[in-house]
Design a protein around this motif. Structure first.
Motif, PDB file in Angstrom:
ATOM      1  N   VAL A 188       0.822  -1.210   0.000  1.00  0.00           N
ATOM      2  CA  VAL A 188       0.000   0.000   0.000  1.00  0.00           C
ATOM      3  C   VAL A 188       0.853   1.255   0.000  1.00  0.00           C
ATOM      4  N   GLU A 189       1.968   1.247   0.711  1.00  0.00           N
ATOM      5  CA  GLU A 189       2.830   2.433   0.725  1.00  0.00           C
ATOM      6  C   GLU A 189       3.387   2.716  -0.670  1.00  0.00           C
ATOM      7  N   GLY A 190       3.724   1.668  -1.393  1.00  0.00           N
ATOM      8  CA  GLY A 190       4.219   1.840  -2.753  1.00  0.00           C
ATOM      9  C   GLY A 190       3.151   2.359  -3.693  1.00  0.00           C
ATOM     10  N   ARG A 191       1.937   1.825  -3.552  1.00  0.00           N
ATOM     11  CA  ARG A 191       0.841   2.294  -4.399  1.00  0.00           C
ATOM     12  C   ARG A 191       0.536   3.758  -4.121  1.00  0.00           C
ATOM     13  N   GLU A 192       0.565   4.130  -2.861  1.00  0.00           N
ATOM     14  CA  GLU A 192       0.301   5.524  -2.505  1.00  0.00           C
ATOM     15  C   GLU A 192       1.365   6.450  -3.082  1.00  0.00           C
ATOM     16  N   LEU A 193       2.615   6.011  -3.070  1.00  0.00           N
ATOM     17  CA  LEU A 193       3.696   6.826  -3.620  1.00  0.00           C
ATOM     18  C   LEU A 193       3.495   7.035  -5.125  1.00  0.00           C
ATOM     19  N   ILE A 194       3.168   5.953  -5.842  1.00  0.00           N
ATOM     20  CA  ILE A 194       2.943   6.066  -7.283  1.00  0.00           C
ATOM     21  C   ILE A 194       1.786   7.016  -7.567  1.00  0.00           C
ATOM     22  N   TYR A 195       0.694   6.851  -6.835  1.00  0.00           N
ATOM     23  CA  TYR A 195      -0.496   7.689  -7.056  1.00  0.00           C
ATOM     24  C   TYR A 195      -0.174   9.156  -6.803  1.00  0.00           C
ATOM     25  N   ARG A 196       0.540   9.434  -5.732  1.00  0.00           N
ATOM     26  CA  ARG A 196       0.889  10.827  -5.425  1.00  0.00           C
ATOM     27  C   ARG A 196       1.744  11.440  -6.530  1.00  0.00           C
ATOM     28  N   GLU A 197       2.706  10.665  -7.025  1.00  0.00           N
ATOM     29  CA  GLU A 197       3.600  11.208  -8.040  1.00  0.00           C
ATOM     30  C   GLU A 197       2.865  11.463  -9.350  1.00  0.00           C
ATOM     31  N   LEU A 198       1.983  10.558  -9.728  1.00  0.00           N
ATOM     32  CA  LEU A 198       1.199  10.767 -10.945  1.00  0.00           C
ATOM     33  C   LEU A 198       0.326  12.012 -10.829  1.00  0.00           C
ATOM     34  N   ASN A 199      -0.249  12.210  -9.656  1.00  0.00           N
ATOM     35  CA  ASN A 199      -1.051  13.414  -9.424  1.00  0.00           C
ATOM     36  C   ASN A 199      -0.181  14.665  -9.439  1.00  0.00           C
ATOM     37  N   ALA A 200       0.953  14.580  -8.775  1.00  0.00           N
ATOM     38  CA  ALA A 200       1.823  15.747  -8.686  1.00  0.00           C
ATOM     39  C   ALA A 200       2.316  16.184 -10.058  1.00  0.00           C
ATOM     40  N   GLN A 201       2.540  15.217 -10.953  1.00  0.00           N
ATOM     41  CA  GLN A 201       3.028  15.525 -12.296  1.00  0.00           C
ATOM     42  C   GLN A 201       1.882  15.752 -13.291  1.00  0.00           C
ATOM     43  N   GLU A 202       0.636  15.740 -12.776  1.00  0.00           N
ATOM     44  CA  GLU A 202      -0.550  16.005 -13.600  1.00  0.00           C
ATOM     45  C   GLU A 202      -0.637  15.074 -14.805  1.00  0.00           C
ATOM     46  N   CYS A 203      -0.352  13.804 -14.563  1.00  0.00           N
ATOM     47  CA  CYS A 203      -0.444  12.800 -15.617  1.00  0.00           C
ATOM     48  C   CYS A 203      -1.909  12.483 -15.926  1.00  0.00           C
TER      49      CYS A 203
END
Length: 245
Positions: A188-203
């Protein structure tokens, strides 16, 4: 549609890459999907999934993802020996070599008279990572990434600053990511990191989590979930028909 299968050897910057091609058995021009396998390469489950996708109107290319590190036609077993060798290969081949493989596959697809210029990527496990990675190539319009490993951990070899997730803001196409909530390889920590980064980069991305283990799409072994596998296949087909047609 019925499906025909061919075998091609594609030349890359790092050597000959055996590639299995599945396509509709009828006249026409079809969009292409680069289907990146697990560490085990072109196994029975990968072949059957490629056939299913091709039967929905796509040319599906399945490359041997570690072609530099194994004899042509190597298929690793779903056992400890196969897992150990596949993981060794995963941590040996640099991401830059996967990038040049993708370029070679795009060029190969566009040279075929039955392929349109529209190309997508799909993958499972390490192949999910490689499908995500392929979307860094502007010629790849969309990627469907199933339980992609090593995105959150940045553990695959590459040049400094060239980690896949770090570069997600460079992706011009659309992503769909699918994860199993009971997958220990992407906690879950890894999934949360991926999700945050995708959001932060406006993918441009969609996100799906299901109650399943790692490799739930693989129709061999006790982790296979036929219902979820069918649902994800339907999602993938709908996704690619929307972004590639």
């Amino acid at each position: 549609m019925k499906v025909t299968r061919e075998v091609h050897d594609v030349e890359t910057l790092t050597g000959t890459m055996r590639t299995y091609l599945y396509r509709p058995d009828r006249e026409g021009i079809f969009p292409s999907l680069i289907f990146y396998s697990e560490i085990f390469q072109h196994t029975g489950p990968i072949s059957r999934l490629a056939t299913l996708l091709a039967g929905h109107g796509f040319v599906v290319l399945v490359p041997e993802v570690f072609h530099e590190l194994n004899p042509i036609s190597t298929v690793l077993g779903y056992d400890d020996a196969g897992k150990d060798k596949g993981n060794e290969d995963k941590h040996t081949k640099p991401l830059e070599s996967h990038d040049s493989d993708t370029v070679a596959l795009v060029d190969f697809a566009r040279a075929q008279e039955f392929c349109s210029s529209q190309i997508g990527a799909i993958g499972v496990c390490i192949g999910g990572h490689l499908a995500f990675r392929a979307a860094l190539n502007p010629d790849v319009r969309g990627a469907f990434c199933l339980y992609a490993t090593d995105l959150h951990s940045n553990t695959l070899p590459c040049e400094a600053g060239n980690q896949t997730l770090m570069r997600c803001g460079d992706i011009q196409g659309e992503l769909q990511l699918v994860f199993g909530r009971q997958d220990p390889h992407v906690p879950v920590e890894g999934r949360e990191l991926i999700y945050r980064e995708l959001n932060a980069q406006e993918c441009n991305f969609s996100w799906t989590e299901v109650n399943a283990e790692h490799a739930f799409m693989r129709d061999e072994g006790d982790r296979y979930d036929p219902e979820l596998s069918l649902l994800m296949c339907q999602k993938a087909v709908a996704f690619f028909k929307r972004v590639l047609l």
